[in-house]
Design a protein around this motif. Structure first.
Motif, PDB file in Angstrom:
ATOM      1  N   GLY A 183       0.847  -1.281   0.046  1.00  0.00           N
ATOM      2  CA  GLY A 183      -0.094  -0.071  -0.199  1.00  0.00           C
ATOM      3  C   GLY A 183       0.848   1.324   0.001  1.00  0.00           C
ATOM      4  N   PRO A 184       0.294   2.489   0.303  1.00  0.00           N
ATOM      5  CA  PRO A 184       0.945   3.737   0.081  1.00  0.00           C
ATOM      6  C   PRO A 184       2.321   3.423   1.092  1.00  0.00           C
ATOM      7  N   ALA A 185       2.231   2.916   2.235  1.00  0.00           N
ATOM      8  CA  ALA A 185       3.078   2.938   3.080  1.00  0.00           C
ATOM      9  C   ALA A 185       4.238   1.919   2.807  1.00  0.00           C
ATOM     10  N   GLY A 186       3.894   0.697   2.247  1.00  0.00           N
ATOM     11  CA  GLY A 186       5.020  -0.158   1.628  1.00  0.00           C
ATOM     12  C   GLY A 186       5.475   0.497   0.468  1.00  0.00           C
ATOM     13  N   GLY A 463       2.205   2.809   8.545  1.00  0.00           N
ATOM     14  CA  GLY A 463       0.865   2.903   8.057  1.00  0.00           C
ATOM     15  C   GLY A 463      -0.265   2.339   9.003  1.00  0.00           C
ATOM     16  N   ALA A 464      -1.375   1.802   8.249  1.00  0.00           N
ATOM     17  CA  ALA A 464      -2.476   1.268   9.100  1.00  0.00           C
ATOM     18  C   ALA A 464      -2.029   0.056  10.123  1.00  0.00           C
ATOM     19  N   PHE A 465      -1.059  -0.673   9.667  1.00  0.00           N
ATOM     20  CA  PHE A 465      -0.436  -1.496  10.573  1.00  0.00           C
ATOM     21  C   PHE A 465      -0.202  -0.950  12.117  1.00  0.00           C
ATOM     22  N   THR A 466       0.054   0.201  12.100  1.00  0.00           N
ATOM     23  CA  THR A 466       0.715   0.665  12.968  1.00  0.00           C
ATOM     24  C   THR A 466      -0.825   1.492  14.071  1.00  0.00           C
ATOM     25  N   GLY A 467      -1.911   1.334  13.126  1.00  0.00           N
ATOM     26  CA  GLY A 467      -2.816   2.114  13.782  1.00  0.00           C
ATOM     27  C   GLY A 467      -2.996   3.644  13.195  1.00  0.00           C
ATOM     28  N   SER A 468      -1.980   4.013  12.207  1.00  0.00           N
ATOM     29  CA  SER A 468      -2.319   5.213  11.588  1.00  0.00           C
ATOM     30  C   SER A 468      -3.266   5.064  10.145  1.00  0.00           C
ATOM     31  N   LEU A 475       2.246   7.360   4.125  1.00  0.00           N
ATOM     32  CA  LEU A 475       3.341   7.608   3.325  1.00  0.00           C
ATOM     33  C   LEU A 475       4.514   8.384   4.044  1.00  0.00           C
ATOM     34  N   ALA A 476       4.191   9.230   5.066  1.00  0.00           N
ATOM     35  CA  ALA A 476       5.321   9.517   6.385  1.00  0.00           C
ATOM     36  C   ALA A 476       5.950   8.319   6.979  1.00  0.00           C
ATOM     37  N   GLU A 477       5.106   7.443   7.340  1.00  0.00           N
ATOM     38  CA  GLU A 477       5.662   6.378   8.344  1.00  0.00           C
ATOM     39  C   GLU A 477       6.335   5.622   7.262  1.00  0.00           C
ATOM     40  N   GLY A 478       5.881   5.304   6.270  1.00  0.00           N
ATOM     41  CA  GLY A 478       6.517   4.456   5.207  1.00  0.00           C
ATOM     42  C   GLY A 478       7.743   4.820   4.683  1.00  0.00           C
ATOM     43  N   ARG A 479       7.944   6.079   4.490  1.00  0.00           N
ATOM     44  CA  ARG A 479       9.306   6.874   4.127  1.00  0.00           C
ATOM     45  C   ARG A 479      10.205   6.589   5.402  1.00  0.00           C
TER      46      ARG A 479
END
Ligand SMILES: [Zn+2]
Lengths: 997, 103
Positions: A183-186, A463-468, A475-479
């Motif tokens: 997804g966007p995070a990955g 991303g959503a995995f962390t509850g975000s 996007l921010a957490e993924g980067r």
């Protein structure tokens, strides 16, 4: 175009039509469709029958967590059951059938189970079938009576019995950063890590990378999110430090950051490509892992929540946006959180009418009211769905005013006409891999969800995995995660901009609406909210017990959608907060894994084979090969029209009358060398080897430390400090390991080196009255007469110009010689021996004749040295030296090992002159109706050409004392009963005059 | 699980064969002390935590290794040759190793 397919949008290619069948009926879909989306586009609402009650079930989800729409896929005769229709990509020729219905999906006679629903409530099996027997129809005996019917009625798809012809592979891979989820995070994580130069692997269980970007209505950097995803994937695909793994489910997280993944390589194709496996099992060692596995939407628990047409809100959004399919025309929503409003807008845009949004929350934000208005949906704030209507499809539902502070329903229900009800009970981060990797999940009261634990291995979440749950956060957490995983520094570059639908990520803490009717928690195992409460009333307080008693979360979906609602209902019953009730630890696999992929190259055409140097000669000369472990050995060299028995009888007879030759290259051979070699062998074998003269061989027996027999074979003294040990074929590896263990661990002071030389030597055993004459005609450089080559003597010479080592020893009981040459010359020497034997009537013989002659001689093999017998049991106590300790000597005289009623080796002769069977029991008195009283069993049997009788070796209680008496074989499996005479195991030439010559 | 073989480096556990509890002490070969033999052949420690184990690098250099592994976490805190640091047979008997462990 079908009425439910939108004109544009999504991943499907509307110009490509694909034909497949479901339950025998032809259907069409488009490239990019799953079986679920293709059938949904054709208006199919019914996909399966439920596990216990055979209730009609439709699609609940659009992804891997699907509990209802499980199908069996048929490929030729091979059937694979229990695959979610949401995970089957359609291809031309796909044949899928529904499950757990009889005689058909639409008319199911077992659906009457749901009328008597109480019968099958929680613990039904335990209560009805366990415990003592009272009368004829209770307890365990009743279970035995009913099992057949219940197993047929309750269950999932049935497995096939046809051999799976597909190929499977295993791949070992290494990378700096493994990103799970695209997804966007990955995608951001993969890109950030790849930009740092890290070796990156990106895996997603879907065929298309992008995750929520594929179906959200958002824009990223001004473009539709799906386009942004395509662009980012294309950039990644162009880099040589990135490996993309679509259709790859990472299912296990093990020690040392080792992850297991299953790549479905060719399931989506009509025919696999050349050399392509069906599945590939990846064992991935990652320095660092980014978990961007997203979240699962939760169902709400209310009466009739399992009716076909009731679906998760985001699943409908996916079908509309990603596949261009509308799940209904008049859609209602039921939610406890903001995310469902996004679905309402998406479905409205795609062309459906959104008739109502019921929200358990009395107060709604202006943003949500605005979204509802955009969807032209009537809002019912502070309302709940209390019933659904319809049969195989939804026709309507009932709403009632609901007070979420105490869960009560107020006023009268009102009816809404709808053909699809979307529900959202909040989101549960997909923390399975993190949970497998170590610590316990933590409950977050605001998100009403378990969030990932603190990492105990080297992983970072995003991303959503962390509850975000918002895309901007993803996007921010993924980067950040990608950078950190690659060991990079944070950069100042801009994040992509996002235009998103607003929404509060926190749901109202409502899991269940308590009203009359069955409310399902676990759809796949048919566990209702009432079942959970019943378990509580019956005293189950631990989550683990609750799971076992109700089977909640124990179906093939492993409770992906049901765990949290189940816990919440349990917590309420216990009067405890959810975190005190706990959660269950997730275990691998995340999703079902094909057994074939785990076996991989151990079976089929990738399995290793061991072939003797003479293998091709055997094939060219009519041998039927037999697989023994990894080895292939000739079983018989049959003449045309001969049966196996005729062939081995002929071969054995010819050997005893003239001469025979057999390939013995498979025997284990170990060079034992060094100043302490003789001393070492004295400790390893029960008999003495230090006294063995150079140029002589001796038969040796090894015990295990516990005093039981381990292996036997001859060992040749080639020099003062140089021995060649032979072992049985089957134990070659074990004996080698045994020797290494003692040298490394127990006696490191001994100066001995052991080397496996099995593959360096080709061995041919030539035996029979003419064997010596044959050798005399072809061996040069040495005599083979009795003086030069006595029994157990060794000489070196040449055959056809090749150096050979010849030892006179016998397994067949004839005068026999083992001829060893370098493996590369094996066929050359073998051919020379065969040629030299022609004038003497030499035959080649295989394992069957070898076995026959050894049974006639009463020699033991692995069938008798079976890990339970002692040297005494096998009449080898003459080999137990009293002059020295040896491995096993201290333990071999224990009471139980010298008892008089132990199973001892004997010979058997069939008095009814019929064949005997290996494994058959020996009894004193035959009782065919009620077989009992075994005093032993047959270990090996044959027709003996030397005796003209059917004979066998057997292990019989107190066997030695029974010699000369009668007993019976009792083999009810093969219906073979009959009298036998118990005799000595030495049937033939007991004084050895033939081999001593 | 990875085991770092002193010869071969870090290798996957599938290359190794577990060869038992490394705390066992083999009695003198001539000993008739049945209790001691019984303990050696059958008794195994089963600690929750660090455990002395013997592993053979059977899919590699084939040496036997003395491994300290945490049975709760699979963390491996030390790996050494059973025969001593240089693979020579100069590191003494089981009894001597035992004495070293205690000191
Ligand atoms: Zn090694």
């Amino acid at each position: 175009m079908s009425p439910r397919r939108t004109d544009t949008g999504g991943r499907v290619d509307r110009l490509k039509t694909i034909r497949f069948t479901f339950d025998g009926a032809p259907y069409t879909g488009h490239a990019g469709d799953t079986l679920a989306s293709a059938l949904l586009a054709k208006g199919v609402t019914l996909y399966g029958r439920s596990f216990k009650y055979h209730r009609p079930r439709g699609l609940l989800t659009a992804g891997v967590e699907e509990p209802n729409a499980l199908v069996t896929v048929l490929k030729g005769k091979v059937r694979e059951p229990n695959i979610p229709a949401t995970m089957v990509e359609i291809h031309d020729g796909l044949v899928a059938i529904s499950q757990n219905r009889f005689p058909s999906l639409a008319w199911d006679i077992n659906a009457v189970n749901q009328l008597g629903g109480k019968i099958l409530s929680a613990g039904f099996y335990y209560k009805t079938f366990m415990g003592p027997v009272f009368g004829p129809l209770k307890g365990t005996r009743f279970w035995m009576f009913c099992e057949h019917f219940i197993r047929r009625a309750a269950g999932l798809g049935s497995a096939g019995s046809a051999k799976d012809p597909a190929r499977y592979e295993r791949m070992n891979a290494f990378c700096d950063v493994l990103v799970v989820g695209s997804g966007p995070a990955g995608l951001m994580a993969a890109k950030a890590a790849a930009d740092q130069g890290a070796r990156v692997m990106l895996a997603d269980l879907e065929p298309l990378f992008g995750g929520s970007a594929n179906w959200s209505d958002e824009t990223i950097d001004g473009a539709p999110a799906a386009d942004w995803a395509r662009r980012t994937v294309a950039q990644l695909a162009g880099r040589d430090n990135v490996r993309l793994l679509p259709r790859t489910t990472v299912w296990g997280y093990y020690d040392n950051n080792t992850l297991a993944a299953l790549e479905r390589v060719s399931d989506h194709k009509e025919q696999p490509g050349k050399g392509e496996p069906r599945h590939r099992y990846w064992a991935i060692r990652a320095k660092s892992v980014v978990l961007a596995t997203g979240a699962f939407e939760r169902p709400l628990v209310f009466p009739g929540n399992d009716r076909p047409g009731v679906m998760l809100a985001h699943a409908a959004e996916r079908y509309a946006n990603e596949f261009g399919v509308l799940p209904g025309e008049r859609i209602a929503l039921f939610t406890n959180n903001d995310s469902a409003y996004r679905a309402a807008v998406a479905l409205k845009k795609a062309g459906a009418a959104v008739v109502a949004i019921a929200d358990v929350r009395p107060e709604l934000s202006p943003e949500m009211r605005k979204l509802a208005a955009e969807a032209e949906a009537e809002i019912f704030a502070g309302h709940a769905v209390v019933a659904t209507e319809g049969g195989k499809a939804l026709s309507g539902l009932k709403l009632q005013r609901f007070d979420m502070t105490n869960g009560t329903l107020i006023g009268d229900p009102r009816s809404i006409h709808a053909d699809c009800l979307l529900m959202s009970g909040g989101w549960s981060p997909t923390i399975h891999l993190a949970s497998q990797a170590g610590a316990k999940a933590e409950w977050n009261a605001a998100r009403q969800a378990f969030l990932p634990p603190k990492p105990t291995q080297s992983w970072i979440g995003a991303g959503a995995f962390t509850g975000s749950f918002s895309t901007l956060e993803a996007l921010a957490e993924g980067r950040a995660a990608g950078l950190a995983a690659a060991g990079g520094q944070s950069t100042q570059s801009m994040l992509p901009t996002v235009e998103a639908v607003p929404g509060d990520p926190d749901p109202a803490p409502v899991f269940e609406i308590r009203a009359k009717g069955k409310s399902f928690v676990d759809f796949q195992h048919d566990v209702t909210a009432e079942d959970v409460r019943l378990a509580h009333r019956e005293g189950f307080v631990s989550v683990e017990h609750l799971k076992r008693y109700t089977t909640l979360g124990m179906a093939t979906d492993q409770g992906k959608s049901s765990n949290v609602p189940g816990l919440a209902i349990m917590a309420e019953a216990l009067g405890k907060p959810i975190p005190e009730v706990g959660t269950t630890r997730f275990r691998p696999p995340f999703a079902p894994v094909s057994i074939g992929s785990l076996a991989a190259e151990r079976f089929g055409d990738l399995k290793p084979e061991r072939l003797t140097p003479m293998h091709d000669w055997h094939l060219a000369n009519g041998a039927t090969m037999y697989s023994a472990g990894l080895w292939y050995r000739p079983m018989i060299y049959g003449l045309s029209g001969e049966t196996v028995e005729q062939a081995y009888v002929r071969e054995a007879k010819a050997t005893r009358e003239r001469a025979g030759i057999v390939d013995v290259s498979t025997l284990g051979k170990i060079a034992v060398q060094g100043p302490d070699a003789a001393l070492f062998l004295d400790r390893v074998y029960t008999n003495m080897f230090s006294t063995l003269a150079v140029g002589k061989a001796r038969y040796g027996l090894m015990l295990r430390e516990d005093g039981l027999a381990f292996d036997d074979g001859t060992t040749w003294r080639l020099g003062e400090q140089d021995f060649l040990m032979t072992t049985t074929t089957a134990n070659a590896g074990k004996v080698m390991q045994h020797l290494e263990y003692f040298l490394d661990v127990i006696w490191p002071e001994l100066k001995v080196h052991v080397t496996s030389v099995t593959d360096e030597w080709a061995g041919a055993a030539i035996g029979g009255p003419k064997a010596r004459e044959i050798l005399a005609t072809c061996v040069t450089g040495t005599s083979v007469d009795n003086a030069t080559l006595p029994f157990m003597g060794i000489v070196r010479g040449e055959i056809a110009g090749v150096p050979v080592m010849i030892c006179r020893l016998s397994f067949s009981g004839e005068m026999a010689f083992e001829v060893y040459s370098g493996a590369g010359y094996g066929t050359h020497v073998w051919e020379a021996l065969v040629e030299a034997g022609k004038p003497f009537g030499l035959v080649t013989y295989g394992l069957e004749a070898l076995g026959t002659m050894r049974i006639e001689k009463g020699h033991v093999t692995g069938a008798e040295i079976d890990g339970r017998t002692t040297a005494r049991d096998l009449h080898l106590d003459w080999m137990l030296s009293k002059k020295k300790p040896f491995i096993g000597s201290a333990m071999m005289d224990r009471e139980g090992l010298i008892a008089s009623d132990r199973l001892e080796l004997v010979g058997l002769i069939a008095l009814d002159n019929r064949p005997l069977n290996g494994g058959a029991h020996i009894v004193e008195e035959v009782d065919e109706a009620n077989p009992h009283g075994s005093i032993g069993h047959i270990t090996a049997c044959c027709y003996s050409p030397a005796l003209g009788k059917h004979i066998a070796l057997a292990l019989v209680k107190g066997g030695k004392a029974r010699q000369g008496t009668r007993a019976h074989v009792s083999d009810s499996l093969r219906n073979r009963f009959g009298p036998v005479e118990i005799v000595s195991n030495h049937f033939f030439d007991p004084d050895g005059s033939r081999m001593h010559g | 699980m990875l085991i770092t073989c002193p010869y071969c480096g870090p290798r996957d556990v599938i290359e190794f064969t577990y060869q038992g509890d490394g705390n066992r002490e083999r009695p003198d070969p001539a000993s008739q002390n049945f209790e001691a033999w019984n303990a050696y052949v059958y008794d195994r420690l089963n600690p929750a935590g660090d455990h002395n184990e013997i592993w053979q690098h059977s899919g590699g250099c084939r040496t036997h290794l003395k491994v300290v592994r945490n049975t709760l976490t699979h963390e491996i805190s030390s790996v050494a040759f059973m025969r001593g640091d240089h693979g020579r047979g100069d590191h003494g008997s089981a009894a001597r190793r035992k004495a070293e462990d205690k000191s």
